[in-house]
Design a protein around this motif. Structure first.
Motif, PDB file in Angstrom:
ATOM      1  N   VAL A 131     -15.602 -12.181  51.867  1.00  0.00           N
ATOM      2  CA  VAL A 131     -15.145 -11.206  50.953  1.00  0.00           C
ATOM      3  C   VAL A 131     -16.159  -9.913  50.740  1.00  0.00           C
ATOM      4  O   VAL A 131     -15.418  -8.950  50.200  1.00  0.00           O
ATOM      5  N   ILE A 132     -16.915 -10.017  51.363  1.00  0.00           N
ATOM      6  CA  ILE A 132     -17.931  -8.555  51.418  1.00  0.00           C
ATOM      7  C   ILE A 132     -17.394  -7.584  52.109  1.00  0.00           C
ATOM      8  O   ILE A 132     -17.395  -6.549  51.333  1.00  0.00           O
ATOM      9  N   ASP A 133     -16.377  -7.708  53.061  1.00  0.00           N
ATOM     10  CA  ASP A 133     -15.803  -6.672  53.693  1.00  0.00           C
ATOM     11  C   ASP A 133     -14.241  -6.155  53.195  1.00  0.00           C
ATOM     12  O   ASP A 133     -13.877  -5.384  53.487  1.00  0.00           O
ATOM     13  N   GLU A 134     -14.067  -6.884  51.939  1.00  0.00           N
ATOM     14  CA  GLU A 134     -12.926  -6.552  51.200  1.00  0.00           C
ATOM     15  C   GLU A 134     -13.054  -5.106  50.732  1.00  0.00           C
ATOM     16  O   GLU A 134     -13.963  -4.687  49.892  1.00  0.00           O
ATOM     17  N   ILE A 135     -12.374  -4.126  51.251  1.00  0.00           N
ATOM     18  CA  ILE A 135     -12.501  -2.616  50.442  1.00  0.00           C
ATOM     19  C   ILE A 135     -11.255  -2.573  49.478  1.00  0.00           C
ATOM     20  O   ILE A 135     -11.439  -1.462  48.975  1.00  0.00           O
ATOM     21  N   GLY A 136     -10.486  -3.340  49.573  1.00  0.00           N
ATOM     22  CA  GLY A 136      -9.445  -3.052  48.292  1.00  0.00           C
ATOM     23  C   GLY A 136      -9.784  -3.459  47.031  1.00  0.00           C
ATOM     24  O   GLY A 136     -10.386  -4.045  46.794  1.00  0.00           O
ATOM     25  N   ILE A 137      -8.684  -2.786  46.083  1.00  0.00           N
ATOM     26  CA  ILE A 137      -9.108  -3.225  44.640  1.00  0.00           C
ATOM     27  C   ILE A 137      -8.024  -4.454  44.516  1.00  0.00           C
ATOM     28  O   ILE A 137      -7.103  -4.729  44.676  1.00  0.00           O
ATOM     29  N   ASN A 138      -9.156  -5.630  44.714  1.00  0.00           N
ATOM     30  CA  ASN A 138      -8.550  -6.825  44.891  1.00  0.00           C
ATOM     31  C   ASN A 138      -9.179  -8.118  44.398  1.00  0.00           C
ATOM     32  O   ASN A 138     -10.192  -7.924  43.581  1.00  0.00           O
ATOM     33  N   VAL A 139      -8.569  -9.031  44.180  1.00  0.00           N
ATOM     34  CA  VAL A 139      -8.874 -10.494  43.843  1.00  0.00           C
ATOM     35  C   VAL A 139      -8.729 -11.401  45.099  1.00  0.00           C
ATOM     36  O   VAL A 139      -7.714 -11.541  45.613  1.00  0.00           O
ATOM     37  N   ARG A 140      -9.993 -12.185  45.604  1.00  0.00           N
ATOM     38  CA  ARG A 140      -9.931 -12.884  46.680  1.00  0.00           C
ATOM     39  C   ARG A 140     -10.704 -14.237  46.487  1.00  0.00           C
ATOM     40  O   ARG A 140     -11.497 -14.332  45.449  1.00  0.00           O
ATOM     41  N   ALA A 141     -10.227 -15.226  47.264  1.00  0.00           N
ATOM     42  CA  ALA A 141     -10.783 -16.538  47.421  1.00  0.00           C
ATOM     43  C   ALA A 141     -11.805 -16.286  48.255  1.00  0.00           C
ATOM     44  O   ALA A 141     -11.838 -15.703  49.409  1.00  0.00           O
TER      45      ALA A 141
ATOM     46  N   TYR B  67     -14.799 -18.257  50.478  1.00  0.00           N
ATOM     47  CA  TYR B  67     -15.253 -19.676  50.936  1.00  0.00           C
ATOM     48  C   TYR B  67     -16.452 -19.655  51.313  1.00  0.00           C
ATOM     49  O   TYR B  67     -17.128 -18.870  52.202  1.00  0.00           O
ATOM     50  N   LEU B  68     -17.385 -20.481  50.685  1.00  0.00           N
ATOM     51  CA  LEU B  68     -18.795 -20.519  50.780  1.00  0.00           C
ATOM     52  C   LEU B  68     -19.178 -21.796  51.566  1.00  0.00           C
ATOM     53  O   LEU B  68     -18.482 -22.765  51.567  1.00  0.00           O
ATOM     54  N   PRO B  69     -19.907 -21.607  52.519  1.00  0.00           N
ATOM     55  CA  PRO B  69     -20.399 -22.785  53.448  1.00  0.00           C
ATOM     56  C   PRO B  69     -20.963 -24.047  52.699  1.00  0.00           C
ATOM     57  O   PRO B  69     -20.686 -25.196  53.096  1.00  0.00           O
ATOM     58  N   ASP B  70     -21.839 -23.901  51.749  1.00  0.00           N
ATOM     59  CA  ASP B  70     -22.134 -24.992  51.204  1.00  0.00           C
ATOM     60  C   ASP B  70     -22.178 -24.978  49.386  1.00  0.00           C
ATOM     61  O   ASP B  70     -23.107 -25.155  48.806  1.00  0.00           O
ATOM     62  N   ASN B  71     -20.829 -24.487  49.147  1.00  0.00           N
ATOM     63  CA  ASN B  71     -20.689 -24.410  47.502  1.00  0.00           C
ATOM     64  C   ASN B  71     -19.245 -24.418  47.539  1.00  0.00           C
ATOM     65  O   ASN B  71     -18.535 -24.246  48.433  1.00  0.00           O
ATOM     66  N   VAL B  72     -18.804 -24.556  46.296  1.00  0.00           N
ATOM     67  CA  VAL B  72     -17.388 -24.725  46.025  1.00  0.00           C
ATOM     68  C   VAL B  72     -16.791 -23.161  46.537  1.00  0.00           C
ATOM     69  O   VAL B  72     -17.393 -22.408  46.169  1.00  0.00           O
ATOM     70  N   THR B  73     -15.368 -23.354  46.674  1.00  0.00           N
ATOM     71  CA  THR B  73     -14.759 -22.309  46.850  1.00  0.00           C
ATOM     72  C   THR B  73     -14.713 -21.301  45.585  1.00  0.00           C
ATOM     73  O   THR B  73     -14.887 -22.116  44.578  1.00  0.00           O
ATOM     74  N   ARG B  74     -14.837 -20.042  45.842  1.00  0.00           N
ATOM     75  CA  ARG B  74     -14.797 -19.137  44.393  1.00  0.00           C
ATOM     76  C   ARG B  74     -13.510 -18.133  44.670  1.00  0.00           C
ATOM     77  O   ARG B  74     -13.028 -18.027  45.482  1.00  0.00           O
ATOM     78  N   ILE B  75     -12.915 -17.595  43.440  1.00  0.00           N
ATOM     79  CA  ILE B  75     -12.014 -16.650  43.153  1.00  0.00           C
ATOM     80  C   ILE B  75     -12.960 -15.452  42.600  1.00  0.00           C
ATOM     81  O   ILE B  75     -13.784 -15.603  41.598  1.00  0.00           O
ATOM     82  N   THR B  76     -12.826 -14.409  43.243  1.00  0.00           N
ATOM     83  CA  THR B  76     -13.783 -13.320  42.578  1.00  0.00           C
ATOM     84  C   THR B  76     -13.121 -11.983  42.692  1.00  0.00           C
ATOM     85  O   THR B  76     -12.431 -11.609  43.536  1.00  0.00           O
ATOM     86  N   LEU B  77     -13.568 -10.995  41.867  1.00  0.00           N
ATOM     87  CA  LEU B  77     -12.915  -9.580  41.991  1.00  0.00           C
ATOM     88  C   LEU B  77     -13.664  -8.990  43.090  1.00  0.00           C
ATOM     89  O   LEU B  77     -14.837  -9.344  43.425  1.00  0.00           O
ATOM     90  N   SER B  78     -13.004  -8.130  43.643  1.00  0.00           N
ATOM     91  CA  SER B  78     -13.533  -7.255  44.920  1.00  0.00           C
ATOM     92  C   SER B  78     -14.730  -6.350  44.296  1.00  0.00           C
ATOM     93  O   SER B  78     -14.701  -5.900  43.399  1.00  0.00           O
ATOM     94  N   ALA B  79     -15.470  -6.006  45.247  1.00  0.00           N
ATOM     95  CA  ALA B  79     -16.524  -5.158  44.897  1.00  0.00           C
ATOM     96  C   ALA B  79     -15.803  -3.695  44.288  1.00  0.00           C
ATOM     97  O   ALA B  79     -15.972  -2.996  43.539  1.00  0.00           O
ATOM     98  N   ALA B  80     -14.874  -3.476  45.177  1.00  0.00           N
ATOM     99  CA  ALA B  80     -13.970  -2.090  44.914  1.00  0.00           C
ATOM    100  C   ALA B  80     -13.496  -1.797  43.421  1.00  0.00           C
ATOM    101  O   ALA B  80     -13.307  -1.041  42.990  1.00  0.00           O
ATOM    102  N   LEU B  81     -12.749  -3.251  43.223  1.00  0.00           N
ATOM    103  CA  LEU B  81     -12.288  -3.407  41.711  1.00  0.00           C
ATOM    104  C   LEU B  81     -13.285  -3.194  40.831  1.00  0.00           C
ATOM    105  O   LEU B  81     -13.366  -2.469  39.743  1.00  0.00           O
ATOM    106  N   ILE B  82     -14.550  -3.747  40.928  1.00  0.00           N
ATOM    107  CA  ILE B  82     -15.698  -3.826  39.981  1.00  0.00           C
ATOM    108  C   ILE B  82     -16.197  -2.222  39.901  1.00  0.00           C
ATOM    109  O   ILE B  82     -16.410  -1.853  38.893  1.00  0.00           O
ATOM    110  N   ASN B  83     -16.369  -1.630  41.194  1.00  0.00           N
ATOM    111  CA  ASN B  83     -16.646  -0.277  40.965  1.00  0.00           C
ATOM    112  C   ASN B  83     -15.730   0.752  40.409  1.00  0.00           C
ATOM    113  O   ASN B  83     -16.248   1.938  40.171  1.00  0.00           O
TER     114      ASN B  83
END
Ligand code: 6PG
Length: 238
Positions: free
Chosen positions: A154-164, A166-182
């Motif tokens: 999700v680091i490279d997501e440039i859109g105003i988005n909400v993404r799933a 996937y973390l190597p050693d942690n539960v999957t997350r749902i997150t606002l994208s940086a662009a949406l936060i900004n």
């Protein structure tokens, strides 16, 4: 950007709690609703308790709409679930009504949950751009924020988005994208403790490297960025 540091965690928590109350109170003088995205994890719990103990009557809580910057992809009943924490520590104690709460539906498949939450946010803002009045953020000791973790999809997501995410050693997350936060009018980090000192140092002093230090992505386009830190978390800053 404003950086406020406090000697103790208690002073920091109280300052953050009152900063948000002030902001809500000010904003509601010129608009009817206040859109607040909550951070997850453990840090916000103490702020929620100060709101209940000290500010229950200070503002009209029925005018605040609550969202989540991210969610662990676990059932609502799971102790890791950020929305469950908010219900227990904030919504139930303050009598927040269901129609004020917009949480991520983790009964859906992860990608669908992300798309569904984006739709929820879009419906809330209607024809207006997605501009939250305040997005609360925490900071992980690996310099993640929301669920923007180092080296993830999700680091490279440039859109105003909400993404799933996937973390190597942690539960999957749902997150606002940086662009949406900004796009938010205000973004406020709440960060305390020695464990965060390394991450804080990298964010403020290392070269821009969002894959390693995702919280460096947080630069509101037109809004205000506030950092609330305690002495322990800034102890490594030169
Ligand atoms: C989450 C949060 C996350 C959190 C940091 C800090 O779902 O865990 O949104 O970004 O803010 O991991 O967590 P603590 O406050 O527990 O240190």
């Amino acid at each position: 950007m404003s950086v406020r540091t406090f000697t103790t965690e208690t002073e920091l928590i109280e300052a953050y709690a009152s900063y948000v109350i002030e902001l809500i109170s000010e904003t509601l003088k010129t608009q009817d609703r206040f859109s607040l995205s909550l951070s997850g994890g453990s840090s916000p719990i103490k702020v929620f308790r100060v709101w209940k103990e000290t500010y229950e009557k200070a503002i009209n809580w029925s005018k605040v709409d609550f969202f989540f910057g991210d969610e662990r992809y676990v059932p609502f009943e799971d102790p890791q679930n950020n929305a469950l924490m908010a219900y227990n520590e904030l919504f139930r104690p303050l009598g927040i009504h269901e129609e004020q709460i917009f949480r991520i539906n983790t009964t859906l498949p992860a990608e669908t949950a992300a798309a569904d939450y984006k739709e929820t946010i879009e419906q809330y803002f209607g024809a207006e751009p997605i501009i939250f009045d305040l997005i609360m953020l925490g900071l992980g000791d690996d310099a993640h924020t929301a669920s923007l973790f180092p080296g993830t999809n999700v680091i490279d997501e440039i859109g105003i988005n909400v993404r799933a995410a996937y973390l190597p050693d942690n539960v999957t997350r749902i997150t606002l994208s940086a662009a949406l936060i900004n796009q938010a009018n205000n973004v406020a980090f709440l960060t305390f403790g020695e464990k965060k000192a390394e991450a804080v140092k990298h964010i403020f002093e290392s070269e821009f490297n969002p894959t390693k230090y995702p919280a460096q992505l947080i630069k509101p386009i037109h809004g205000k960025l506030e950092w609330f830190l305690d002495d322990a978390s800034v102890s490594l800053l030169s």
